[in-house]
Design a protein around this motif. Structure first.
Motif, PDB file in Angstrom:
ATOM      1  N   VAL A   1       0.837  -1.211   0.000  1.00  0.00           N
ATOM      2  CA  VAL A   1       0.000   0.000   0.000  1.00  0.00           C
ATOM      3  C   VAL A   1       0.872   1.261   0.000  1.00  0.00           C
ATOM      4  O   VAL A   1       0.365   2.373  -0.014  1.00  0.00           O
ATOM      5  CB  VAL A   1      -0.974   0.043   1.212  1.00  0.00           C
ATOM      6  CG1 VAL A   1      -1.937  -1.125   1.161  1.00  0.00           C
ATOM      7  CG2 VAL A   1      -0.208   0.077   2.537  1.00  0.00           C
TER       8      VAL A   1
ATOM      9  N   ARG B   1      -4.302   2.184   0.565  1.00  0.00           N
ATOM     10  CA  ARG B   1      -3.978   2.418  -0.843  1.00  0.00           C
ATOM     11  C   ARG B   1      -5.159   3.042  -1.576  1.00  0.00           C
ATOM     12  O   ARG B   1      -6.247   2.466  -1.631  1.00  0.00           O
ATOM     13  CB  ARG B   1      -3.577   1.104  -1.514  1.00  0.00           C
ATOM     14  CG  ARG B   1      -3.280   1.241  -2.999  1.00  0.00           C
ATOM     15  CD  ARG B   1      -2.669  -0.023  -3.552  1.00  0.00           C
ATOM     16  NE  ARG B   1      -2.643  -0.024  -5.017  1.00  0.00           N
ATOM     17  CZ  ARG B   1      -2.057  -0.955  -5.761  1.00  0.00           C
ATOM     18  NH1 ARG B   1      -1.440  -1.969  -5.169  1.00  0.00           N
ATOM     19  NH2 ARG B   1      -2.091  -0.881  -7.070  1.00  0.00           N
ATOM     20  N   CYS B   2      -4.918   4.221  -2.145  1.00  0.00           N
ATOM     21  CA  CYS B   2      -5.956   4.921  -2.898  1.00  0.00           C
ATOM     22  C   CYS B   2      -5.446   5.296  -4.291  1.00  0.00           C
ATOM     23  O   CYS B   2      -5.768   6.349  -4.824  1.00  0.00           O
ATOM     24  CB  CYS B   2      -6.418   6.165  -2.145  1.00  0.00           C
ATOM     25  SG  CYS B   2      -7.343   5.805  -0.633  1.00  0.00           S
TER      26      CYS B   2
ATOM     27  N   GLU C   1      -4.314   3.446  -8.269  1.00  0.00           N
ATOM     28  CA  GLU C   1      -4.315   2.279  -9.146  1.00  0.00           C
ATOM     29  C   GLU C   1      -3.013   2.232  -9.924  1.00  0.00           C
ATOM     30  O   GLU C   1      -2.568   3.245 -10.468  1.00  0.00           O
ATOM     31  CB  GLU C   1      -5.505   2.343 -10.114  1.00  0.00           C
ATOM     32  CG  GLU C   1      -6.848   2.189  -9.411  1.00  0.00           C
ATOM     33  CD  GLU C   1      -8.027   2.213 -10.380  1.00  0.00           C
ATOM     34  OE1 GLU C   1      -8.754   1.208 -10.438  1.00  0.00           O
ATOM     35  OE2 GLU C   1      -8.189   3.234 -11.066  1.00  0.00           O
ATOM     36  N   ASP C   2      -2.359   1.088  -9.924  1.00  0.00           N
ATOM     37  CA  ASP C   2      -1.103   0.915 -10.640  1.00  0.00           C
ATOM     38  C   ASP C   2      -0.933  -0.570 -10.939  1.00  0.00           C
ATOM     39  O   ASP C   2      -0.754  -1.381 -10.026  1.00  0.00           O
ATOM     40  CB  ASP C   2       0.063   1.424  -9.778  1.00  0.00           C
ATOM     41  CG  ASP C   2       1.388   1.427 -10.525  1.00  0.00           C
ATOM     42  OD1 ASP C   2       1.514   0.685 -11.518  1.00  0.00           O
ATOM     43  OD2 ASP C   2       2.307   2.164 -10.117  1.00  0.00           O
TER      44      ASP C   2
ATOM     45  N   HIS D   1      -1.801  -5.743  -5.867  1.00  0.00           N
ATOM     46  CA  HIS D   1      -2.624  -5.590  -4.666  1.00  0.00           C
ATOM     47  C   HIS D   1      -2.925  -6.974  -4.119  1.00  0.00           C
ATOM     48  O   HIS D   1      -3.297  -7.877  -4.878  1.00  0.00           O
ATOM     49  CB  HIS D   1      -3.928  -4.851  -4.990  1.00  0.00           C
ATOM     50  CG  HIS D   1      -4.679  -4.412  -3.772  1.00  0.00           C
ATOM     51  ND1 HIS D   1      -5.297  -5.294  -2.915  1.00  0.00           N
ATOM     52  CD2 HIS D   1      -4.896  -3.168  -3.246  1.00  0.00           C
ATOM     53  CE1 HIS D   1      -5.865  -4.622  -1.934  1.00  0.00           C
ATOM     54  NE2 HIS D   1      -5.628  -3.335  -2.110  1.00  0.00           N
TER      55      HIS D   1
ATOM     56  N   SER E   1      -7.506  -6.032  -6.282  1.00  0.00           N
ATOM     57  CA  SER E   1      -8.050  -4.757  -6.745  1.00  0.00           C
ATOM     58  C   SER E   1      -8.015  -3.746  -5.606  1.00  0.00           C
ATOM     59  O   SER E   1      -7.908  -4.126  -4.431  1.00  0.00           O
ATOM     60  CB  SER E   1      -9.501  -4.927  -7.222  1.00  0.00           C
ATOM     61  OG  SER E   1     -10.331  -5.338  -6.144  1.00  0.00           O
ATOM     62  N   VAL E   2      -8.110  -2.462  -5.954  1.00  0.00           N
ATOM     63  CA  VAL E   2      -8.099  -1.404  -4.940  1.00  0.00           C
ATOM     64  C   VAL E   2      -9.489  -1.279  -4.330  1.00  0.00           C
ATOM     65  O   VAL E   2     -10.475  -1.097  -5.036  1.00  0.00           O
ATOM     66  CB  VAL E   2      -7.678  -0.050  -5.559  1.00  0.00           C
ATOM     67  CG1 VAL E   2      -7.708   1.048  -4.499  1.00  0.00           C
ATOM     68  CG2 VAL E   2      -6.287  -0.151  -6.173  1.00  0.00           C
TER      69      VAL E   2
ATOM     70  N   PRO F   1     -10.449   0.537  -0.726  1.00  0.00           N
ATOM     71  CA  PRO F   1     -10.023   1.122   0.554  1.00  0.00           C
ATOM     72  C   PRO F   1     -10.817   0.661   1.777  1.00  0.00           C
ATOM     73  O   PRO F   1     -10.225   0.297   2.797  1.00  0.00           O
ATOM     74  CB  PRO F   1     -10.205   2.629   0.329  1.00  0.00           C
ATOM     75  CG  PRO F   1     -10.068   2.795  -1.148  1.00  0.00           C
ATOM     76  CD  PRO F   1     -10.700   1.573  -1.745  1.00  0.00           C
TER      77      PRO F   1
ATOM     78  N   ASP G   1     -10.033  -2.961   2.462  1.00  0.00           N
ATOM     79  CA  ASP G   1      -8.664  -3.096   2.967  1.00  0.00           C
ATOM     80  C   ASP G   1      -8.563  -2.651   4.419  1.00  0.00           C
ATOM     81  O   ASP G   1      -7.916  -3.308   5.236  1.00  0.00           O
ATOM     82  CB  ASP G   1      -7.707  -2.259   2.117  1.00  0.00           C
ATOM     83  CG  ASP G   1      -7.608  -2.758   0.684  1.00  0.00           C
ATOM     84  OD1 ASP G   1      -8.125  -3.858   0.398  1.00  0.00           O
ATOM     85  OD2 ASP G   1      -7.016  -2.044  -0.151  1.00  0.00           O
TER      86      ASP G   1
ATOM     87  N   THR H   1      -4.548   8.362   3.408  1.00  0.00           N
ATOM     88  CA  THR H   1      -4.897   7.897   2.061  1.00  0.00           C
ATOM     89  C   THR H   1      -3.707   8.154   1.145  1.00  0.00           C
ATOM     90  O   THR H   1      -3.341   9.296   0.883  1.00  0.00           O
ATOM     91  CB  THR H   1      -6.147   8.625   1.534  1.00  0.00           C
ATOM     92  OG1 THR H   1      -5.931  10.046   1.561  1.00  0.00           O
ATOM     93  CG2 THR H   1      -7.362   8.306   2.398  1.00  0.00           C
TER      94      THR H   1
ATOM     95  N   PHE I   1     -11.534   7.049  -4.181  1.00  0.00           N
ATOM     96  CA  PHE I   1     -11.052   6.152  -3.130  1.00  0.00           C
ATOM     97  C   PHE I   1     -10.867   6.921  -1.820  1.00  0.00           C
ATOM     98  O   PHE I   1     -11.190   6.417  -0.743  1.00  0.00           O
ATOM     99  CB  PHE I   1      -9.722   5.503  -3.547  1.00  0.00           C
ATOM    100  CG  PHE I   1      -9.816   4.629  -4.767  1.00  0.00           C
ATOM    101  CD1 PHE I   1     -10.784   3.636  -4.865  1.00  0.00           C
ATOM    102  CD2 PHE I   1      -8.932   4.788  -5.817  1.00  0.00           C
ATOM    103  CE1 PHE I   1     -10.865   2.824  -5.981  1.00  0.00           C
ATOM    104  CE2 PHE I   1      -8.991   3.979  -6.942  1.00  0.00           C
ATOM    105  CZ  PHE I   1      -9.972   2.997  -7.028  1.00  0.00           C
TER     106      PHE I   1
END
Length: 363
Positions: A12, A105-106, A108-109, A114, A118-119, A121, A124, A205, A218
């Motif tokens: 994250v 994690r807020c 996307e990469d 992850h 997927s993201v 928040p 998580d 965040t 997010f």
């Protein structure tokens, strides 16, 4: 020293953020004390431009900022409280911290995997909160088992067990110990357990560079979650913090301005932590040193003196006091005294943010 434990899922940006925060603190304050106690513990100076101004006014030989310690906890995973992953062995490291910084994690990469695919928040955050709660539950159950024999003869043990029973009921429902109302006696009894969910929490965040100023959907999800818990939120970018390390003071300011923000993550995080914990700063200044002291809002002059040394509180007589801005306006303590701006405050005085103080006391 104020201590904050940094927690979060793997990947994250938690450790990147930790490393950048302590490196930036060192880069921004080369003359401030800095040390890394262990690879996952860093002590940083609390940035405060008022210190230098007061030091210049007094011609101080030494400038001593307030300090804050960050503890980087290995990425927790689902099942950490039962020994899964590396997180469990580090949980003990944050039992002594004053606040928890929960990095979410807020961004996307596709290049940064992850753990959940997927993201998400809120999802998580729930994983981490659940593991902290389960760790607390095990701690409470263990303590209650030890209290069983004492309860037959000790009223104190009965009081403690009753408080723990209420906390256990909340934890079993997925809640946090901080949401259980305790009186002073109960709180004092429970404090040695260092319950993780009893600690104040800040959601950090972690966003991309482009989202640092405006935020994103997010971030909004985390802000909504924090609102239900009465928690603080702060928006930071581990990516930006890592880049700030390489820049000088002017370049750093220009870079942040270009992103549409006025301060870096270290300042934002410390400010949020102070706000969450109700902390304030007062100063002492003279030829020998100018120093920042951290105290709790609402403290009286003797209590604030006790932050320096318990003898100061016990033998308190009075405090010579002036606001930092008023002192700078006067140009010196002597001139402030001549103008009648230097006040003599007694035991009932409630210390204000930014007070410059000199304590008179009996040994």
């Amino acid at each position: 020293m104020l201590k904050a434990g940094i927690v979060g899922l793997p990947n994250v940006g938690k450790s990147t953020l930790f490393n950048a925060l302590v490196a930036n603190a060192q880069a921004q304050a080369a003359n401030f004390p800095f040390c890394t106690i262990e690879p996952n513990v860093g002590t940083v100076a609390v940035p405060d431009p008022r210190l230098q101004q007061l030091s210049d006014l007094s011609g101080s030989k030494e400038l001593i900022p307030a300090r804050m310690e960050f503890v980087d906890i290995a990425g927790l995973v689902k099942g950490a409280s039962q020994g899964e992953g590396l997180g469990n062995k580090f949980l003990a490291n944050i039992r002594e911290v004053d606040a928890i910084v929960h990095v979410v994690r807020c961004f996307e990469d596709d290049d940064v995997i992850h753990v959940s695919g997927s993201v998400g928040p809120a999802r998580d955050a729930e994983v981490i909160n659940l593991e902290l709660g389960l760790a607390d539950l095990a701690q409470v159950e263990k303590r209650r088992e030890r209290l069983k024999k004492q309860m037959r003869t000790s009223k104190e043990a009965q009081v403690e067990d009753a408080a723990l029973e209420r906390i256990q009921a909340v934890l079993e429902q997925g809640g946090a110990a901080r949401n259980v109302a305790l009186n002073e006696e109960e709180a004092a009894m429970i404090k040695p357990l260092g319950l993780l969910t009893a600690k104040p929490i800040i959601y950090a965040t972690n966003v991309s560079e482009d989202d640092l100023a405006p935020g994103n959907r997010f971030c909004e999800e985390v802000v909504a979650l924090a609102a239900t818990e009465g928690a603080e939120t702060v928006r930071i970018s581990a990516q930006v913090e890592a880049e700030l390390i390489e820049l000088g003071d002017e370049e750093r300011a220009d870079y942040l301005e270009g992103l549409g923000v006025s301060e870096g993550g270290l300042q934002s995080l410390i400010r949020a932590t102070y706000n969450l914990l109700g902390l304030r700063t007062y100063f002492t200044t003279g030829e020998k040193e100018t120093r920042a002291w951290t105290f709790s809002a609402g403290m009286t002059a003797p209590q604030a003196a006790g932050v320096i040394h318990t003898d100061f509180e016990r033998g308190f007589i009075r405090a010579q006091t002036i606001g930092w801005q008023k002192l700078l306006e006067a140009g010196s303590l002597a001139e402030a005294r001549n103008k009648g701006w230097l006040r003599s405050e007694g035991k009932e005085y409630v210390v204000a943010e930014g007070d410059v103080m000199e304590f008179l006391f009996n040994v």
